[in-house]
Design a protein around this motif. Sequence first.
Motif, PDB file in Angstrom:
ATOM      1  N   MET A  71      33.042  67.818  49.898  1.00 29.99           N
ATOM      2  CA  MET A  71      34.212  67.079  49.451  1.00 29.99           C
ATOM      3  C   MET A  71      34.138  65.613  49.846  1.00 29.99           C
ATOM      4  SD  MET A  71      35.796  69.409  47.802  1.00 29.99           S
ATOM      5  CE  MET A  71      37.345  68.576  47.444  1.00 29.99           C
ATOM      6  N   ALA A  72      33.515  65.328  50.981  1.00 36.68           N
ATOM      7  CA  ALA A  72      33.448  63.951  51.463  1.00 36.68           C
ATOM      8  C   ALA A  72      32.267  63.184  50.868  1.00 36.68           C
ATOM      9  CB  ALA A  72      33.353  63.940  52.991  1.00 36.68           C
ATOM     10  N   GLN A  73      31.128  63.896  50.651  1.00 33.60           N
ATOM     11  CA  GLN A  73      29.910  63.208  50.237  1.00 33.60           C
ATOM     12  C   GLN A  73      29.313  63.749  48.937  1.00 33.60           C
ATOM     13  OE1 GLN A  73      27.156  63.094  53.613  1.00 33.60           O
ATOM     14  NE2 GLN A  73      28.885  63.143  55.034  1.00 33.60           N
ATOM     15  N   GLY A  74      29.898  64.802  48.413  1.00 32.13           N
ATOM     16  CA  GLY A  74      29.429  65.329  47.135  1.00 32.13           C
ATOM     17  C   GLY A  74      28.671  66.637  47.281  1.00 32.13           C
ATOM     18  N   PRO A  75      28.669  67.473  46.226  1.00 28.54           N
ATOM     19  CA  PRO A  75      28.027  68.787  46.293  1.00 28.54           C
ATOM     20  C   PRO A  75      26.515  68.743  46.469  1.00 28.54           C
ATOM     21  CG  PRO A  75      28.739  68.295  44.044  1.00 28.54           C
ATOM     22  CD  PRO A  75      29.327  67.237  44.924  1.00 28.54           C
ATOM     23  N   ALA A 129      27.599  82.592  48.766  1.00 24.84           N
ATOM     24  CA  ALA A 129      28.849  82.309  48.051  1.00 24.84           C
ATOM     25  C   ALA A 129      29.113  80.809  47.989  1.00 24.84           C
ATOM     26  CB  ALA A 129      30.009  83.023  48.745  1.00 24.84           C
ATOM     27  N   ILE A 130      28.914  80.128  49.117  1.00 26.84           N
ATOM     28  CA  ILE A 130      29.097  78.668  49.140  1.00 26.84           C
ATOM     29  C   ILE A 130      28.032  77.996  48.281  1.00 26.84           C
ATOM     30  CG2 ILE A 130      28.938  76.626  50.630  1.00 26.84           C
ATOM     31  CD1 ILE A 130      30.272  78.296  52.843  1.00 26.84           C
ATOM     32  N   LYS A 131      26.812  78.485  48.365  1.00 21.61           N
ATOM     33  CA  LYS A 131      25.734  77.923  47.544  1.00 21.61           C
ATOM     34  C   LYS A 131      26.068  78.050  46.060  1.00 21.61           C
ATOM     35  CE  LYS A 131      20.763  78.358  46.620  1.00 21.61           C
ATOM     36  NZ  LYS A 131      19.520  79.107  46.933  1.00 21.61           N
ATOM     37  N   ALA A 132      26.614  79.196  45.678  1.00 20.41           N
ATOM     38  CA  ALA A 132      26.967  79.421  44.271  1.00 20.41           C
ATOM     39  C   ALA A 132      28.031  78.435  43.802  1.00 20.41           C
ATOM     40  CB  ALA A 132      27.460  80.854  44.085  1.00 20.41           C
ATOM     41  N   GLU A 133      29.041  78.204  44.645  1.00 19.90           N
ATOM     42  CA  GLU A 133      30.104  77.255  44.285  1.00 19.90           C
ATOM     43  C   GLU A 133      29.535  75.852  44.094  1.00 19.90           C
ATOM     44  OE1 GLU A 133      33.299  77.871  43.791  1.00 19.90           O
ATOM     45  OE2 GLU A 133      33.585  79.898  44.554  1.00 19.90           O
ATOM     46  N   LEU A 134      28.634  75.455  44.987  1.00 19.53           N
ATOM     47  CA  LEU A 134      28.040  74.116  44.892  1.00 19.53           C
ATOM     48  C   LEU A 134      27.170  73.989  43.639  1.00 19.53           C
ATOM     49  CD1 LEU A 134      27.066  73.636  48.654  1.00 19.53           C
ATOM     50  CD2 LEU A 134      28.979  72.573  47.443  1.00 19.53           C
ATOM     51  N   PRO A 153      37.465  74.026  40.832  1.00 23.90           N
ATOM     52  CA  PRO A 153      36.521  73.426  41.765  1.00 23.90           C
ATOM     53  C   PRO A 153      36.329  74.273  42.988  1.00 23.90           C
ATOM     54  CG  PRO A 153      38.657  72.364  41.946  1.00 23.90           C
ATOM     55  CD  PRO A 153      38.741  73.267  40.757  1.00 23.90           C
ATOM     56  N   ALA A 154      35.167  74.197  43.616  1.00 22.09           N
ATOM     57  CA  ALA A 154      34.885  74.963  44.827  1.00 22.09           C
ATOM     58  C   ALA A 154      35.682  74.423  45.979  1.00 22.09           C
ATOM     59  CB  ALA A 154      33.386  74.896  45.137  1.00 22.09           C
TER      60      ALA A 154
END
Length: 430
Positions: free
Chosen positions: A355-359, A383-388, A429-430
């Motif tokens: 959120m601060a520096q981009g996906p 799961a986080i990787k998939a959102e990004l 959005p993630a």
Amino acid sequence: MTAATDAGRAVADAHRREWAFVLAATVRVAQDLDLAEECVQEAYAAALSAWERDGIPGNPAAWLTTAAKRRAMDAIRRERTFRARLPLLVEPEEAVDELALDELDKPDEGQAMDPEDVIPDEWLRLIFTCCHPALAQEAQLALTLRLVCGLPTPDVARALLVSEQTMAARITRAKKKISAARIPYRVPRPAELPDRLTAVLGVLHLLFAAGHTAPSGPTLMRTDLADRALHLARTLRGLMPDEPEVCGLLALLLVTDARRVTRTGAGGRLVRLEEQDRSLWDRGALAEAHELIVAGLRGGRAGRYLLQAAIASLYAEAPTYEETDWPQIVALYDRLLSLWPSPVVALNRTVSVSMAQGPAVALAQVEALEQEGRLSRYQYLPAIKAELLQRLGRTDEAAAAYRQALELTGNEAEREYLAGRLTGQEAGPA
């Protein structure tokens, strides 16, 4: 059929509510955790048929405690009879060890207060007792979560990010060490509490985490576990009010649990943080947590739980998800990582980095953690990787990551959410 169903439900409810109390009472008689657990399991098994036949007792915990203690006393009598009839099998050194154990169980001269008077809660006494410094901390956590908190071995394994087989072996080794080293069941004296505090805090944190998001099962939360952890954290603060990390843990639990009613929607559907109705959050709990956090940070001794509470509080203070102070959260995560270099913390940090520096920046960090391999059993990494990946428009790779997360996830509410993301039925959005 109805009696059997009622008895089964009553036994299941008693297992969830009373396991620790029954175990603690039985250990006092058995003086052996392994024997006590066996006797308690037998008592619960006996309750199924007895309660179906005779009806559910007015005080299930008392019934179970009596049954378990009787089994323990019978086992001890059998052992004594065996020893009396075969005295040559008992080595002289063994008798000396038993005398030494008797000395260990005696109170110190001049001790002003019984340890059981110092720790007012039965669960907390048992947790402190099981967190014996002679055991490795991983063994303390595993044994206590399994025996005291009653979590199934697969759920304990998920909580500690190891395989079920590894966890079962770890618990078995811990029991054997207790038996071989003749570690006595004894509530620690006041002077011994600080040496066990780190492990106790870890148990309460993991117990709450297992309630906040159940490792397995049909519902997102197990509120009984979350409520128990909160109660124990409050009790611990009353016992050790000057310990910063005790206050930090209570603050972390309060600020996290404040969102409870908004975490699920219709039919138990998981509701993400950015979609939750912040007007329904428990403002009293958030205010209490804020006071604890401010006082702790002013004291200048911020530990891992206080820093985690501060991070969670920043999420809660923002008017909206988008208005969260992401750079400040990243900075707090940096402090936390310097204090506690956990791969889980590093992974959680990537969300605020995205959120601060981009996906793209966050994805590179997630992939680095993936290469390390320490989070290979942790469902939130894919799961986080998939959102990004989804935010970056790499849909095929995102789908593969969602499938990997699904394979690792045991909670049905989370599985439904991931399946929805995978099929494109949910967006955002993630």
